[in-house]
Motif scaffolding. Structure first.
Motif, short mmCIF file in Angstrom:
data_model
loop_
_atom_site.label_atom_id
_atom_site.label_comp_id
_atom_site.label_asym_id
_atom_site.label_seq_id
_atom_site.Cartn_x
_atom_site.Cartn_y
_atom_site.Cartn_z
N MET A 20 0.79 -1.41 -0.03
CA MET A 20 0.14 -0.08 -0.11
C MET A 20 0.86 1.21 0.20
N LEU A 21 1.86 1.27 0.89
CA LEU A 21 2.95 2.33 0.65
C LEU A 21 3.38 2.54 -0.71
N GLY A 22 4.01 1.75 -1.28
CA GLY A 22 4.24 1.87 -2.65
C GLY A 22 3.32 2.09 -3.64
N ALA A 23 1.97 1.67 -3.68
CA ALA A 23 1.18 2.15 -4.42
C ALA A 23 0.72 3.66 -4.14
N THR A 24 0.85 4.00 -3.00
CA THR A 24 0.31 5.49 -2.51
C THR A 24 1.43 6.21 -3.11
N VAL A 25 2.96 6.01 -3.04
CA VAL A 25 4.00 6.81 -3.50
C VAL A 25 3.85 7.00 -4.95
N LYS A 26 3.47 5.90 -5.66
CA LYS A 26 3.14 5.90 -7.13
C LYS A 26 2.19 6.77 -7.63
N LYS A 27 1.15 6.52 -6.89
CA LYS A 27 -0.07 7.40 -7.31
C LYS A 27 0.23 8.71 -7.30
N CYS A 28 0.60 9.11 -5.97
CA CYS A 28 1.09 10.56 -5.62
C CYS A 28 1.88 11.13 -6.90
N TYR A 29 2.89 10.32 -7.07
CA TYR A 29 3.80 10.85 -8.11
C TYR A 29 3.28 11.24 -9.44
N ASP A 30 2.36 10.10 -9.91
CA ASP A 30 1.76 10.26 -11.18
C ASP A 30 0.82 11.39 -11.14
N TYR A 31 0.18 11.54 -10.09
CA TYR A 31 -1.17 12.77 -9.86
C TYR A 31 -0.13 14.08 -10.20
N TYR A 32 1.13 14.32 -9.65
CA TYR A 32 1.78 15.50 -9.64
C TYR A 32 2.42 15.46 -10.96
N LYS A 33 3.00 14.39 -11.55
CA LYS A 33 3.42 14.35 -12.80
C LYS A 33 2.49 14.88 -14.20
N ASP A 34 1.17 14.59 -13.90
CA ASP A 34 0.16 14.76 -14.84
C ASP A 34 -0.30 16.17 -14.49
#
Length: 265
Positions: free
Chosen positions: A185-199
């Motif tokens: 879950m921690l990995g999924a959260t970091v990845k999702k936050c990164y993608d959100y800001y990258k977009d």
């Protein structure tokens, strides 16, 4: 998303994250009902509030969480498949997060499996505790967990069934699933936050407040859900969850193909 919707989604997350019924699937259905499933912040919210449920595992299993380095290496080995498949198929996974039909079918199929899993893998309560799981067993459980990238499959359900297929008891398989949830879950959260800001998205103050509320509510509800689930699972097995999944999935399909179709005629 308003505060009421955020609280309802967080309650759903807290109740269902560690049950074999698919928290993501339930939140997709709820957010679709609210009409916010396609919103990018909703997709971020459903992932980030898992941090609250992670904390509930750490709190409940605090003493057992600090074990030998060998145990953490095994968790890492079990976590690797999710990293690989998540990076390879992240775009396709995001697309599935908007599809309640995928959730419904997965609920039904998973429910049928849960009805039979106790027969396929008879509980052997004398087998090893989580700290004695082998590296190969940990990796195989991690492969099973990857099935949960399909909304409606259930991360906990897939990893618990994976553990039982390796001759772990229901309780041991469930506890290892809980531990494995932390890095996953921690990995999924970091990845999702990164993608959100990258977009190009930036969180507003209101959205930050919604994330805080969601994590707090999810944490409190998950504390109660984990303790209740382990006790029930040890005594009664998976059948009630199998029946629930089948009924829920068929209900979603009926509403989609009959009721909603009639309203558009």
């Amino acid at each position: 998303m308003d505060i009421i919707q955020a609280i309802i989604l967080a309650v759903i997350e807290g109740i269902t994250e560690f049950l074999p019924v698919s928290s993501t699937g339930h939140m997709i259905i709820a957010s679709s009902f609210f009409g916010i499933a396609h919103d990018d912040f909703t997709k971020l919210f459903t992932i980030v509030i898992q941090l609250g449920t992670i904390l509930s595992v750490v709190v409940l299993y605090f003493k057992r969480f600090f074990q030998t380095l060998d145990f953490y290496f095994k968790l890492f080995v079990a976590f690797i498949p999710a990293v690989v498949f998540g990076l390879l198929f992240s775009d396709k996974i995001d697309a599935l997060l908007e599809n309640p039909i995928t959730v419904a079918v997965s609920l039904v199929v998973g429910g049928i499996i849960l009805l039979k899993v106790d027969e396929w893998f008879a509980p052997k309560e004398e087998l090893q505790a989580t700290e004695n799981i082998s590296y190969l067993t940990a990796f195989k459980i991690g492969m099973f967990q990857c099935l949960a990238m399909i909304p409606g499959v259930s991360r906990s359900g897939a990893s618990i069934v994976g553990g039982m297929s390796q001759k772990l008891s229901r309780t041991t398989a469930a506890e290892f699933s809980f531990f494995l949830a932390v890095p996953t879950m921690l990995g999924a959260t970091v990845k999702k936050c990164y993608d959100y800001y990258k977009d190009g998205y930036v969180l507003t103050d209101d959205q930050v407040n919604l994330l805080i509320i969601g994590n707090v509510v999810g944490f409190i509800v998950a504390l109660l859900a984990i303790k209740s689930f382990i006790g029930y699972l040890t005594k009664h097995g998976f059948k009630i969850f199998g029946y629930y999944r089948i009924i829920a999935g068929l209900t979603i399909l009926f509403i989609h193909f009959f009721i909603l179709k009639l309203t558009t005629i």
